[in-house]
Motif scaffolding. Structure first.
Motif, short mmCIF file in Angstrom:
data_model
loop_
_atom_site.label_atom_id
_atom_site.label_comp_id
_atom_site.label_asym_id
_atom_site.label_seq_id
_atom_site.Cartn_x
_atom_site.Cartn_y
_atom_site.Cartn_z
N ASN A 263 36.18 65.63 23.16
CA ASN A 263 37.54 66.11 23.34
C ASN A 263 37.61 67.58 23.76
O ASN A 263 38.46 67.95 24.56
N ASP A 264 36.69 68.42 23.26
CA ASP A 264 36.76 69.84 23.63
C ASP A 264 36.49 70.02 25.13
O ASP A 264 37.06 70.92 25.76
N GLN A 265 35.66 69.19 25.71
CA GLN A 265 35.41 69.28 27.15
C GLN A 265 36.60 68.74 27.95
O GLN A 265 36.97 69.31 28.97
N VAL A 266 37.20 67.67 27.47
CA VAL A 266 38.36 67.10 28.15
C VAL A 266 39.54 68.07 28.06
O VAL A 266 40.31 68.21 29.01
N GLU A 267 39.67 68.76 26.93
CA GLU A 267 40.75 69.72 26.76
C GLU A 267 40.68 70.83 27.81
O GLU A 267 41.72 71.33 28.27
N LYS A 268 39.49 71.22 28.22
CA LYS A 268 39.34 72.23 29.27
C LYS A 268 39.91 71.70 30.59
O LYS A 268 40.56 72.44 31.33
N ILE A 269 39.69 70.44 30.87
CA ILE A 269 40.25 69.83 32.09
C ILE A 269 41.76 69.75 31.96
O ILE A 269 42.49 70.07 32.91
N VAL A 270 42.25 69.34 30.79
CA VAL A 270 43.69 69.25 30.55
C VAL A 270 44.33 70.62 30.76
O VAL A 270 45.36 70.75 31.44
N ASP A 271 43.71 71.67 30.23
CA ASP A 271 44.23 73.02 30.40
C ASP A 271 44.26 73.42 31.87
O ASP A 271 45.20 74.05 32.34
N GLY A 272 43.22 73.04 32.61
CA GLY A 272 43.17 73.32 34.04
C GLY A 272 44.28 72.62 34.80
O GLY A 272 44.90 73.19 35.69
N VAL A 273 44.55 71.36 34.44
CA VAL A 273 45.62 70.60 35.08
C VAL A 273 46.96 71.25 34.78
O VAL A 273 47.78 71.47 35.69
N LYS A 274 47.21 71.58 33.52
CA LYS A 274 48.48 72.21 33.15
C LYS A 274 48.66 73.54 33.87
O LYS A 274 49.75 73.85 34.35
N ALA A 275 47.61 74.33 33.97
CA ALA A 275 47.69 75.62 34.66
C ALA A 275 48.01 75.43 36.14
O ALA A 275 48.84 76.15 36.70
N LYS A 276 47.37 74.45 36.77
CA LYS A 276 47.61 74.19 38.20
C LYS A 276 49.03 73.71 38.43
O LYS A 276 49.68 74.14 39.38
N ILE A 277 49.53 72.86 37.55
CA ILE A 277 50.91 72.38 37.68
C ILE A 277 51.87 73.55 37.55
O ILE A 277 52.81 73.68 38.33
N ASP A 278 51.64 74.42 36.57
CA ASP A 278 52.50 75.58 36.38
C ASP A 278 52.44 76.52 37.58
O ASP A 278 53.47 77.03 38.02
N LEU A 279 51.25 76.74 38.14
CA LEU A 279 51.13 77.59 39.33
C LEU A 279 51.86 76.99 40.52
O LEU A 279 52.51 77.70 41.28
N ASP A 280 51.77 75.68 40.68
CA ASP A 280 52.47 75.02 41.77
C ASP A 280 53.98 75.17 41.61
O ASP A 280 54.69 75.39 42.59
N LYS A 281 54.47 75.05 40.38
CA LYS A 281 55.91 75.21 40.13
C LYS A 281 56.35 76.63 40.45
O LYS A 281 57.37 76.84 41.09
N ILE A 282 55.56 77.60 40.01
CA ILE A 282 55.90 79.00 40.27
C ILE A 282 55.86 79.27 41.77
O ILE A 282 56.74 79.94 42.31
N GLY A 283 54.84 78.76 42.44
CA GLY A 283 54.73 78.94 43.88
C GLY A 283 55.92 78.36 44.62
O GLY A 283 56.45 78.95 45.57
N GLY A 284 56.37 77.20 44.19
CA GLY A 284 57.54 76.58 44.80
C GLY A 284 58.80 77.40 44.60
O GLY A 284 59.62 77.56 45.51
N LYS A 285 58.94 77.97 43.42
CA LYS A 285 60.11 78.81 43.14
C LYS A 285 60.04 80.10 43.94
O LYS A 285 61.05 80.57 44.46
N LEU A 286 58.87 80.69 44.04
CA LEU A 286 58.72 81.91 44.83
C LEU A 286 58.99 81.65 46.30
O LEU A 286 59.60 82.47 46.98
N GLY A 287 58.52 80.52 46.78
CA GLY A 287 58.79 80.14 48.16
C GLY A 287 60.27 80.02 48.42
O GLY A 287 60.76 80.40 49.48
N GLY A 288 61.02 79.53 47.45
CA GLY A 288 62.47 79.41 47.56
C GLY A 288 63.15 80.76 47.67
O GLY A 288 64.18 80.92 48.31
N LEU A 289 62.55 81.78 47.06
CA LEU A 289 63.10 83.12 47.15
C LEU A 289 63.03 83.67 48.57
O LEU A 289 63.83 84.49 48.98
N PHE A 290 62.04 83.20 49.30
CA PHE A 290 61.82 83.71 50.66
C PHE A 290 62.25 82.70 51.72
O PHE A 290 61.85 82.80 52.87
#
Length: 72
Positions: free
Chosen positions: A42-69
């Protein structure tokens, strides 16, 4: 195993498959294990889960920033 590739694959699956997104939200470890096809500690899978969550959050932020411009 290509961890970055698996993270990208899982992020795409979360974005495009509502059933999988629900499973990822409720039980991310088993959802990830189902995609990677390997039962890891589970500790190894949690690292992947954290990576997925971080990428999803970055994509959301990127989409919002793109909307600003005026980009989407």
């Amino acid at each position: 195993m290509d961890i970055k590739g698996k993270i990208t694959e899982i992020v795409d699956k979360v974005k495009n498959d509502k059933d999988f997104a629900g499973k990822f939200k409720s039980d991310p470890i088993s959802a990830v294990e189902g995609v990677i096809g390997v039962d890891l500690p589970n500790d190894q899978v949690e690292k992947i889960v954290d990576g997925v969550k971080a990428k999803i959050d970055l994509d959301k932020i990127g989409g919002k920033l793109g909307g600003l411009f005026g980009k989407k």
